[in-house]
Design an enzyme around this catalytic site. Structure first.
Site, PDB file in Angstrom:
ATOM      1  N   LYS A  13      -3.890  -2.787   7.968  1.00  0.00           N
ATOM      2  CA  LYS A  13      -4.580  -1.881   7.049  1.00  0.00           C
ATOM      3  C   LYS A  13      -6.076  -2.082   7.194  1.00  0.00           C
ATOM      4  O   LYS A  13      -6.553  -3.214   7.244  1.00  0.00           O
ATOM      5  CB  LYS A  13      -4.174  -2.151   5.592  1.00  0.00           C
ATOM      6  CG  LYS A  13      -2.838  -1.562   5.217  1.00  0.00           C
ATOM      7  CD  LYS A  13      -2.674  -1.542   3.709  1.00  0.00           C
ATOM      8  CE  LYS A  13      -1.403  -0.818   3.301  1.00  0.00           C
ATOM      9  NZ  LYS A  13      -1.273  -0.676   1.846  1.00  0.00           N
ATOM     10  N   ASP A 103      -1.525  -2.421  -8.999  1.00  0.00           N
ATOM     11  CA  ASP A 103      -1.405  -1.130  -8.302  1.00  0.00           C
ATOM     12  C   ASP A 103       0.043  -0.868  -7.893  1.00  0.00           C
ATOM     13  O   ASP A 103       0.321  -0.475  -6.758  1.00  0.00           O
ATOM     14  CB  ASP A 103      -2.327  -1.097  -7.088  1.00  0.00           C
ATOM     15  CG  ASP A 103      -2.542   0.321  -6.552  1.00  0.00           C
ATOM     16  OD1 ASP A 103      -2.362   1.284  -7.329  1.00  0.00           O
ATOM     17  OD2 ASP A 103      -2.883   0.473  -5.366  1.00  0.00           O
TER      18      ASP A 103
END
Length: 274
Positions: A13, A103
């Protein structure tokens, strides 16, 4: 990507170029995440920087994400409960290590090739929120509803001052607890609410908080206006309705007090769903 030294596939990522100070904050968060191990947590293998761009190296989850599964079809009740038990176990481990995820959403739950669910991005979500708060966000119609990161808690309870801020608030708004949206200090209840919303959506097959303008949406979440389960999903066992009415009660004191308690309530549902 491929880890050449160990010969294994990995997920990489990246974030946009950040300052050295922000990169260091992200590295510290990644180090914290890498120190926690659990069967239902996707491990962080390392962090690299290439030409000023941070890159997080993580386990590759070849089974796709929960978001992709819900898009194809609703999950069965038994599968949803098992998923909740697995993620609650992971949260119990994180919370015991003083780590909040912050999250939790369907796109942050992935599956291994053999179908084992794993929670991703734990320990780094808060840093990523902070790093992205001032970046220009593409129009919502070019993104998945849950793909935009939100600004820090301090601005969640303010009226958006610009179209750009409004676009950022759309992001993971659907999974914020009323307390998070009202700017209260973060605690474990934030994660527990998000998980309960995710499980509800597995059975519903769509987002609970969607439609209307931003202010209407925020108002619904602030007041805990969750659709009654028996009306939204009448085909399921009423005990599931009891679970969601407690886990998503507008008063935080009426909800499960810990990840362990939430997991135990889900475990009690198992005999009715097998």
């Amino acid at each position: 990507g491929t880890d050449l030294s160990l010969g294994r596939p990995v997920a990489v990522k990246t974030l946009r170029r950040v300052s050295p100070e922000d990169a260091m904050r992200l590295r510290r968060a990644a180090r914290t995440a890498a120190a926690v191990s659990h069967p239902h947590l996707a491990p962080v293998y390392g962090m690299e920087t290439w030409q000023g761009t941070p890159m997080l190296v993580m386990e590759l989850l070849e089974g796709g994400t929960l978001s992709q599964r819900i898009e194809k079809a609703k999950l069965a009740a038994a599968e949803t409960v098992e998923l909740g038990i697995a993620v609650a176990e992971a949260l119990e481990h994180l919370h015991a290590s003083d780590i909040l995820h912050r999250d939790i959403k369907p796109s942050n739950i992935g599956y291994t090739r053999d179908g084992t669910p794993k929670l991703m991005d734990f320990g780094i979500a808060r840093v990523m929120f902070d790093l992205r708060r001032d970046l220009e966000v593409p129009p919502p119609d070019t993104l998945e509803d849950d793909s935009v990161l939100l600004p820090p808690t301090s601005v969640w309870n303010r009226t958006p001052a610009s179209p750009s801020m409004s676009k950022q608030l759309v992001g993971t708004l659907a999974y914020l607890s009323p307390e998070a949206l009202n700017g209260q200090p973060a605690d474990t209840s934030f994660d527990l609410w998000s998980l309960a919303i995710v499980l509800y959506e597995c059975l519903l097959g769509r987002k609970i908080f969607a439609g209307g303008d931003l202010h209407q949406l925020m108002n619904r979440i602030r007041h805990g206006r969750v659709p009654d389960f028996s009306q939204a999903c009448p085909e399921y066992d009423e005990l599931l309705g009891d679970f969601f009415r407690a886990a998503l009660h507008k008063t935080v004191a009426r909800r499960p007090a810990s990840a362990r308690e939430l997991r135990e309530r889900l475990l009690a549902l198992r005999p009715r769903l097998t």
